[in-house]
Design a protein around this motif. Structure first.
Motif, PDB file in Angstrom:
ATOM      1  N   PHE A 172       0.806  -1.312  -0.163  1.00 37.45           N
ATOM      2  CA  PHE A 172      -0.012  -0.003  -0.122  1.00 37.45           C
ATOM      3  C   PHE A 172       0.809   1.388   0.052  1.00 37.45           C
ATOM      4  CE2 PHE A 172      -2.468  -3.491   2.579  1.00 37.45           C
ATOM      5  CZ  PHE A 172      -3.445  -3.460   1.442  1.00 37.45           C
ATOM      6  N   LYS A 173       2.219   1.146   0.134  1.00 34.60           N
ATOM      7  CA  LYS A 173       2.943   2.263   0.197  1.00 34.60           C
ATOM      8  C   LYS A 173       2.636   3.453   1.343  1.00 34.60           C
ATOM      9  CE  LYS A 173       5.124   0.699  -3.286  1.00 34.60           C
ATOM     10  NZ  LYS A 173       6.347  -0.156  -3.080  1.00 34.60           N
ATOM     11  N   ILE A 174       2.001   3.096   2.436  1.00 31.43           N
ATOM     12  CA  ILE A 174       1.688   3.847   3.412  1.00 31.43           C
ATOM     13  C   ILE A 174       3.225   4.547   3.991  1.00 31.43           C
ATOM     14  CG2 ILE A 174       0.529   3.972   5.715  1.00 31.43           C
ATOM     15  CD1 ILE A 174      -1.267   1.682   5.027  1.00 31.43           C
ATOM     16  N   PRO A 175       3.044   5.744   3.886  1.00 29.30           N
ATOM     17  CA  PRO A 175       3.979   6.484   4.691  1.00 29.30           C
ATOM     18  C   PRO A 175       4.459   6.323   6.124  1.00 29.30           C
ATOM     19  CG  PRO A 175       2.486   7.945   3.324  1.00 29.30           C
ATOM     20  CD  PRO A 175       1.968   6.796   3.525  1.00 29.30           C
ATOM     21  N   TYR A 176       5.780   6.259   6.585  1.00 29.96           N
ATOM     22  CA  TYR A 176       5.890   5.940   7.770  1.00 29.96           C
ATOM     23  C   TYR A 176       5.911   4.803   8.491  1.00 29.96           C
ATOM     24  CZ  TYR A 176       5.131  11.159   7.287  1.00 29.96           C
ATOM     25  OH  TYR A 176       4.898  12.318   6.820  1.00 29.96           O
ATOM     26  N   ILE A 177       5.459   3.670   7.452  1.00 25.67           N
ATOM     27  CA  ILE A 177       5.162   2.142   8.228  1.00 25.67           C
ATOM     28  C   ILE A 177       6.413   1.594   8.672  1.00 25.67           C
ATOM     29  CG2 ILE A 177       5.037   1.196   5.831  1.00 25.67           C
ATOM     30  CD1 ILE A 177       2.851   0.629   9.002  1.00 25.67           C
ATOM     31  N   ASP A 178       7.643   1.979   7.647  1.00 20.80           N
ATOM     32  CA  ASP A 178       8.777   1.530   7.864  1.00 20.80           C
ATOM     33  C   ASP A 178       9.396   1.753   9.152  1.00 20.80           C
ATOM     34  OD1 ASP A 178      11.067  -0.381   6.447  1.00 20.80           O
ATOM     35  OD2 ASP A 178      12.051   1.598   6.947  1.00 20.80           O
ATOM     36  N   SER A 179       9.381   3.171   9.434  1.00 22.46           N
ATOM     37  CA  SER A 179       9.898   3.671  10.669  1.00 22.46           C
ATOM     38  C   SER A 179       8.902   3.218  11.874  1.00 22.46           C
ATOM     39  CB  SER A 179       9.715   5.105  10.686  1.00 22.46           C
ATOM     40  OG  SER A 179      10.310   5.721   9.501  1.00 22.46           O
ATOM     41  N   LEU A 180       7.714   2.943  11.830  1.00 23.82           N
ATOM     42  CA  LEU A 180       6.654   2.604  12.805  1.00 23.82           C
ATOM     43  C   LEU A 180       7.227   1.020  13.044  1.00 23.82           C
ATOM     44  CD1 LEU A 180       3.307   3.970  11.961  1.00 23.82           C
ATOM     45  CD2 LEU A 180       4.896   4.795  13.703  1.00 23.82           C
ATOM     46  N   GLY A 181       7.559   0.140  11.887  1.00 26.20           N
ATOM     47  CA  GLY A 181       8.155  -1.129  12.172  1.00 26.20           C
ATOM     48  C   GLY A 181       9.387  -0.991  13.037  1.00 26.20           C
ATOM     49  N   THR A 182      10.248  -0.106  12.701  1.00 23.45           N
ATOM     50  CA  THR A 182      11.472   0.107  13.395  1.00 23.45           C
ATOM     51  C   THR A 182      11.446   0.126  14.844  1.00 23.45           C
ATOM     52  OG1 THR A 182      12.525   1.136  11.258  1.00 23.45           O
ATOM     53  CG2 THR A 182      13.645   1.569  13.142  1.00 23.45           C
ATOM     54  N   LEU A 183      10.324   1.260  15.129  1.00 22.87           N
ATOM     55  CA  LEU A 183      10.124   1.379  16.428  1.00 22.87           C
ATOM     56  C   LEU A 183       9.565   0.501  17.382  1.00 22.87           C
ATOM     57  CD1 LEU A 183       8.297   5.031  16.388  1.00 22.87           C
ATOM     58  CD2 LEU A 183      10.538   4.662  17.152  1.00 22.87           C
ATOM     59  N   GLY A 184       8.900  -0.746  16.494  1.00 26.04           N
ATOM     60  CA  GLY A 184       8.439  -1.773  17.172  1.00 26.04           C
ATOM     61  C   GLY A 184       9.619  -2.704  17.590  1.00 26.04           C
ATOM     62  N   LEU A 185      10.479  -2.812  16.611  1.00 22.39           N
ATOM     63  CA  LEU A 185      11.856  -3.627  16.675  1.00 22.39           C
ATOM     64  C   LEU A 185      12.603  -2.720  17.990  1.00 22.39           C
ATOM     65  CD1 LEU A 185      13.158  -3.976  13.182  1.00 22.39           C
ATOM     66  CD2 LEU A 185      12.103  -5.611  14.389  1.00 22.39           C
ATOM     67  N   ALA A 186      12.623  -1.701  18.004  1.00 20.41           N
ATOM     68  CA  ALA A 186      13.306  -0.888  19.164  1.00 20.41           C
ATOM     69  C   ALA A 186      12.837  -1.435  20.577  1.00 20.41           C
ATOM     70  CB  ALA A 186      13.107   0.569  18.959  1.00 20.41           C
ATOM     71  N   TYR A 187      11.471  -1.490  20.497  1.00 19.93           N
ATOM     72  CA  TYR A 187      10.705  -1.971  21.706  1.00 19.93           C
ATOM     73  C   TYR A 187      11.140  -3.242  22.275  1.00 19.93           C
ATOM     74  CZ  TYR A 187       7.230  -3.904  24.830  1.00 19.93           C
ATOM     75  OH  TYR A 187       6.910  -4.455  25.923  1.00 19.93           O
ATOM     76  N   PHE A 188      11.333  -4.124  21.193  1.00 19.82           N
ATOM     77  CA  PHE A 188      11.764  -5.655  21.876  1.00 19.82           C
ATOM     78  C   PHE A 188      13.346  -5.450  22.099  1.00 19.82           C
ATOM     79  CE2 PHE A 188       7.988  -7.056  19.608  1.00 19.82           C
ATOM     80  CZ  PHE A 188       7.592  -7.772  20.580  1.00 19.82           C
ATOM     81  N   ALA A 189      14.031  -4.699  21.273  1.00 20.73           N
ATOM     82  CA  ALA A 189      15.520  -4.531  21.607  1.00 20.73           C
ATOM     83  C   ALA A 189      15.795  -4.151  22.884  1.00 20.73           C
ATOM     84  CB  ALA A 189      16.093  -3.734  20.652  1.00 20.73           C
ATOM     85  N   PHE A 190      14.930  -2.981  23.305  1.00 22.50           N
ATOM     86  CA  PHE A 190      14.987  -2.624  24.528  1.00 22.50           C
ATOM     87  C   PHE A 190      14.802  -3.563  25.849  1.00 22.50           C
ATOM     88  CE2 PHE A 190      13.277  -0.462  28.383  1.00 22.50           C
ATOM     89  CZ  PHE A 190      14.205   0.474  28.833  1.00 22.50           C
ATOM     90  N   SER A 191      13.760  -4.360  25.550  1.00 32.21           N
ATOM     91  CA  SER A 191      13.433  -5.540  26.354  1.00 32.21           C
ATOM     92  C   SER A 191      14.483  -6.402  26.623  1.00 32.21           C
ATOM     93  CB  SER A 191      11.897  -6.053  26.016  1.00 32.21           C
ATOM     94  OG  SER A 191      10.965  -5.145  26.056  1.00 32.21           O
ATOM     95  N   GLU A 192      15.006  -6.702  25.374  1.00 30.78           N
ATOM     96  CA  GLU A 192      16.170  -7.934  25.335  1.00 30.78           C
ATOM     97  C   GLU A 192      17.504  -7.174  26.232  1.00 30.78           C
ATOM     98  OE1 GLU A 192      16.536 -10.836  22.211  1.00 30.78           O
ATOM     99  OE2 GLU A 192      16.003  -9.183  21.149  1.00 30.78           O
ATOM    100  N   GLY A 193      17.679  -5.737  25.997  1.00 29.14           N
ATOM    101  CA  GLY A 193      18.673  -5.279  26.667  1.00 29.14           C
ATOM    102  C   GLY A 193      18.410  -5.167  28.070  1.00 29.14           C
TER     103      GLY A 193
END
Length: 209
Positions: A172-193
């Protein structure tokens, strides 16, 4: 006794498979993420490299508990956990800052096709590893190995986030979705750290068990 030896050997091999898979995944994901300007895929690949450090500690742990099942976490494992925790926190800062910058500037990836492919493969491989580690852990009645299986499940969750964000953008080429997915990854990375530092300070096997 022979069966137990074979099970520990299987657990060690699974740890090695996890390490080498993450190395390959990290190289491919960071390269394609950079080429396609997909922050989520690049961050996913960087996370894979950090998982390699964690995997070395897990492989060492398997050898330790094979020699002495009741032994506590040693200095090598605690050091690996602290290094992994620091690396995760650095990754979180990088991902959050980059995501905010991309949202601010309206940056979008060229394509997220490879994010869909890599995340799909990762879900399959990691789920097989989770299942196999749980099977070995139950047969050995080993809390550390079962805990490692549960922690490997986090990699499945991160792959799902990458798959969803990459798939939605590709369709769908929705803007910012890649960045929002990145923030989701950051959440799990923080939890793992956070979990790594908690594990390094105690003899508890895993916060996700």
């Amino acid at each position: 006794m022979e069966k137990q030896h074979k099970l520990y050997r299987t657990a060690f091999v699974l740890a090695l498979i996890t390490i080498f898979y993450n190395i390959g995944e990290g190289i491919i994901s960071t390269y394609l993420g950079f080429e396609d300007e997909s922050l989520a895929l690049f961050g996913f690949g960087t996370d894979s490299f950090i998982e390699v450090i964690s995997g070395l500690g897990i492989a060492h742990m398997v050898l330790r508990i094979q020699r002495s099942p009741e032994s506590n976490r040693d200095n090598f494992e605690r050091t690996a956990l602290r290094i992994t925790g620091v690396a995760f926190y650095i990754l979180v800062v990088g991902l959050v800052v980059s995501s905010i910058y991309n949202i601010w500037t309206g940056h979008k990836p060229l394509t997220t096709f490879w994010g869909v492919i890599i995340s799909s493969i990762s879900i399959l491989i990691m789920w097989i590893l989770v299942w196999w580690k749980r099977k070995v852990g139950r047969e050995l009645d080993s809390a550390p190995i079962l805990a490692d299986a549960n922690c490997t499940l986090v990699c499945v969750y991160m792959s799902i986030i990458l798959l969803i964000s990459s798939g939605i953008y590709e369709l769908f080429k929705i803007p910012y979705i890649d960045s929002l997915g990145t923030l989701g990854l950051a959440y799990f990375a923080f939890s793992e750290g956070k979990e790594c530092f908690e594990k390094a300070k105690s003899d508890k096997h895993c916060c996700c068990d």
